[in-house]
Design a protein around this motif. Sequence first.
Motif, PDB file in Angstrom:
ATOM      1  N   PHE A  50      -5.096   1.906  32.618  1.00  0.00           N
ATOM      2  CA  PHE A  50      -4.809   3.260  33.129  1.00  0.00           C
ATOM      3  C   PHE A  50      -6.078   4.085  32.925  1.00  0.00           C
ATOM      4  O   PHE A  50      -6.660   4.071  31.836  1.00  0.00           O
ATOM      5  CB  PHE A  50      -3.636   3.832  32.325  1.00  0.00           C
ATOM      6  CG  PHE A  50      -3.158   5.211  32.739  1.00  0.00           C
ATOM      7  CD1 PHE A  50      -3.268   5.669  34.047  1.00  0.00           C
ATOM      8  CD2 PHE A  50      -2.553   6.040  31.795  1.00  0.00           C
ATOM      9  CE1 PHE A  50      -2.798   6.934  34.400  1.00  0.00           C
ATOM     10  CE2 PHE A  50      -2.076   7.303  32.135  1.00  0.00           C
ATOM     11  CZ  PHE A  50      -2.201   7.745  33.438  1.00  0.00           C
ATOM     12  N   THR A  52      -8.526   7.787  34.349  1.00  0.00           N
ATOM     13  CA  THR A  52      -8.561   9.037  35.112  1.00  0.00           C
ATOM     14  C   THR A  52      -9.998   9.525  35.254  1.00  0.00           C
ATOM     15  O   THR A  52     -10.830   9.295  34.381  1.00  0.00           O
ATOM     16  CB  THR A  52      -7.708  10.133  34.435  1.00  0.00           C
ATOM     17  OG1 THR A  52      -7.548  11.237  35.333  1.00  0.00           O
ATOM     18  CG2 THR A  52      -8.348  10.663  33.164  1.00  0.00           C
ATOM     19  N   ILE A 145      -3.951   2.805  38.130  1.00  0.00           N
ATOM     20  CA  ILE A 145      -3.291   1.779  37.321  1.00  0.00           C
ATOM     21  C   ILE A 145      -3.704   0.419  37.868  1.00  0.00           C
ATOM     22  O   ILE A 145      -3.716   0.202  39.075  1.00  0.00           O
ATOM     23  CB  ILE A 145      -1.757   1.921  37.403  1.00  0.00           C
ATOM     24  CG1 ILE A 145      -1.316   3.272  36.824  1.00  0.00           C
ATOM     25  CG2 ILE A 145      -1.067   0.773  36.659  1.00  0.00           C
ATOM     26  CD1 ILE A 145       0.177   3.529  36.949  1.00  0.00           C
TER      27      ILE A 145
ATOM     28  N   TYR B  88       2.771   7.477  28.705  1.00  0.00           N
ATOM     29  CA  TYR B  88       1.322   7.646  28.625  1.00  0.00           C
ATOM     30  C   TYR B  88       0.843   8.748  29.557  1.00  0.00           C
ATOM     31  O   TYR B  88       1.274   8.826  30.700  1.00  0.00           O
ATOM     32  CB  TYR B  88       0.618   6.343  29.004  1.00  0.00           C
ATOM     33  CG  TYR B  88       1.053   5.176  28.159  1.00  0.00           C
ATOM     34  CD1 TYR B  88       0.725   5.122  26.806  1.00  0.00           C
ATOM     35  CD2 TYR B  88       1.820   4.155  28.699  1.00  0.00           C
ATOM     36  CE1 TYR B  88       1.142   4.057  26.018  1.00  0.00           C
ATOM     37  CE2 TYR B  88       2.244   3.085  27.925  1.00  0.00           C
ATOM     38  CZ  TYR B  88       1.900   3.046  26.573  1.00  0.00           C
ATOM     39  OH  TYR B  88       2.318   1.996  25.806  1.00  0.00           O
ATOM     40  N   ILE B  89      -0.073   9.567  29.046  1.00  0.00           N
ATOM     41  CA  ILE B  89      -0.600  10.682  29.834  1.00  0.00           C
ATOM     42  C   ILE B  89      -2.129  10.588  29.852  1.00  0.00           C
ATOM     43  O   ILE B  89      -2.752  10.297  28.831  1.00  0.00           O
ATOM     44  CB  ILE B  89      -0.188  12.038  29.182  1.00  0.00           C
ATOM     45  CG1 ILE B  89       1.333  12.135  28.981  1.00  0.00           C
ATOM     46  CG2 ILE B  89      -0.744  13.227  29.945  1.00  0.00           C
ATOM     47  CD1 ILE B  89       2.127  12.574  30.175  1.00  0.00           C
ATOM     48  N   SER B  90      -2.719  10.857  31.034  1.00  0.00           N
ATOM     49  CA  SER B  90      -4.181  10.974  31.117  1.00  0.00           C
ATOM     50  C   SER B  90      -4.533  12.446  31.217  1.00  0.00           C
ATOM     51  O   SER B  90      -3.719  13.270  31.624  1.00  0.00           O
ATOM     52  CB  SER B  90      -4.703  10.240  32.351  1.00  0.00           C
ATOM     53  OG  SER B  90      -4.281  10.916  33.532  1.00  0.00           O
ATOM     54  N   GLY B 144       0.642  10.665  34.635  1.00  0.00           N
ATOM     55  CA  GLY B 144       1.486  10.063  33.609  1.00  0.00           C
ATOM     56  C   GLY B 144       2.191   8.822  34.097  1.00  0.00           C
ATOM     57  O   GLY B 144       2.424   8.641  35.296  1.00  0.00           O
ATOM     58  N   ILE B 145       2.487   7.956  33.131  1.00  0.00           N
ATOM     59  CA  ILE B 145       3.221   6.725  33.397  1.00  0.00           C
ATOM     60  C   ILE B 145       4.477   6.717  32.531  1.00  0.00           C
ATOM     61  O   ILE B 145       4.413   7.039  31.347  1.00  0.00           O
ATOM     62  CB  ILE B 145       2.361   5.483  33.067  1.00  0.00           C
ATOM     63  CG1 ILE B 145       1.116   5.448  33.954  1.00  0.00           C
ATOM     64  CG2 ILE B 145       3.163   4.194  33.223  1.00  0.00           C
ATOM     65  CD1 ILE B 145       0.162   4.313  33.621  1.00  0.00           C
TER      66      ILE B 145
END
Lengths: 332, 332
Positions: A50, A52, A145, B88-90, B144-145
């Motif tokens: 993942f 960004t 992703i 999960y957050i970026s 986000g995932i």
Amino acid sequence: MENILLAHGGGGRLTKKLIEEIFISELGNEVLSKLDDSAIFEHEGGKLAFTTDSYVVNPIFFPGGDIGKLAVYGTVNDLSVAGARPLYISLGLIIEEGFPIDELKKIVKSIKEAASFAKVKIVCGDTKVVEKGSADKIFINTSGIGKIISHEISSTKALPGDKVILSGSIGDHGIAVLQARAQIHFKSNIESDCAPLNALVEKMLSSKNSVHAMRDPTRGGLATLLNEIAKSSNVNIFINEEKIPIKEEVRGACELLGLDPLYLANEGKLVAFVDGKTAEGILSRMKKDPNGIDASIIGEAKKGKGTVILKTKIGGERIVDTFSGEQLPRIC
Amino acid sequence: MENILLAHGGGGRLTKKLIEEIFISELGNEVLSKLDDSAIFEHEGGKLAFTTDSYVVNPIFFPGGDIGKLAVYGTVNDLSVAGARPLYISLGLIIEEGFPIDELKKIVKSIKEAASFAKVKIVCGDTKVVEKGSADKIFINTSGIGKIISHEISSTKALPGDKVILSGSIGDHGIAVLQARAQIHFKSNIESDCAPLNALVEKMLSSKNSVHAMRDPTRGGLATLLNEIAKSSNVNIFINEEKIPIKEEVRGACELLGLDPLYLANEGKLVAFVDGKTAEGILSRMKKDPNGIDASIIGEAKKGKGTVILKTKIGGERIVDTFSGEQLPRIC
């Protein structure tokens, strides 16, 4: 309606029109077109990557690319160098009020082509509009992703004895963006190297786990990347200047402008630290990919404490440090 | 160093210092702290949700929250209403040159607290700096995932007979941001409702698959959300005005300023379309959550062609349409 209005970001009818006529018509797929707040996809299990990145490049169109292509390939490449196969990309736009809709259409078309070329899907997005003067034209965030298809590749895993492979010439993107900026009165035929590296990376991976560390030298260039890996892996890195591919025109532009190509940004190159015994095999596989034709073994890692040493063409040695300041702002 | 410099975004030593001293020290976890280009995590298989949102709220600090908290909870909520457990957050930051580092620290601390409160991990990030005047202070993208923990919930799935549940009072965020703007000379004690809805959503889900559609009414407010679901699901939606919770102060501010609370942004509310037979049960479970105490059944879906009808307090009916323009720019 020829320019973006604040109302295009307001969540109402104009937002819907923008999404349907510009985004869905170009980028629509079975996931994105549902227009729900989240994209849903199935995963069969295993490791995922993942990442960004926001893109603020100035100007937004430059020889060899534009901010849209850059945003897709940049995130594709961040996933690829982690040993992942890029699958899904999100698209977050921040647009300045008054931005021409025709330019937005050009960028979205470029995003579509890039996603299709790199075999990734744009699955979710968001558009915000800010008042004139509160942003510079358009900023794009892409998050991505990917499915991990290799053993662990990490900046901490380079080992003494590893060979350092660079996938092609450096500095093209930096010089292409510079020449596109009005304030630099300078002509060349250099184009950005902006390209997706996922196909190249798949050729490099094998069951032998011989790629230990891999990164793409974007902001900060080759020199910064080597310093980061040297410090993270606690090795010294020796590089042969004469092995580093640099195009004649890039070299000339650097001399004219007083820039060091080692610190220039690249958008379609990677550096890999690979087991010494397998380096020649990996190199020959890389050369079969359009983005690896000029790949070269440029040096090796040795026991040490995190220093990068350049062996110059005239036979001297100099330490290559991390750049402290900012050579070229808004290069990506 | 008290302000952000262009060099903080240059990829060199100052970028590294910023990342280590401000981001890793607050947000560090076993994934983020590796500082590789991608975060890697294991997933056991099944459906995942993926979402992205950029935050450009002005001002960046307001009663009840700030841009950091908003960015974390906003993405948590987009995943939650898709029936996903946010994981999960970026974090992608675009910062204007000259931005005070103390304010950045406050925002990062707020991000840390919000992530911890909502039980999500910040796993990857990116920071870009643009010249003074090229952005307004700071913009934040969070992607986000989440792991899908329900059957399919979608704006296309509302059915005739479904009850419409609203989780609490509307308009708080819109009025809180408005009062924080210097140009609005207006005093109230209203705070933004900015809150994570994942715990509330988990209480609403059951094996009976009775939640059909669910969204959070942010930009465009309740009216826009209802119109989107009415059109996507091809139903008419009847709403009782007197069932919609609105705080007295919000109502007063709306009257004073000529705003319609139905179109005001919310950042801690959701609307669910649920099977009529199970609505009371879901409502009573919602009321046990701090973010669902004031939940109310505000109406129902019937056969139709995508129209939203409000039954007013005085007994009339009026069609509630999508807002065409922009009531309040940069509300999130």
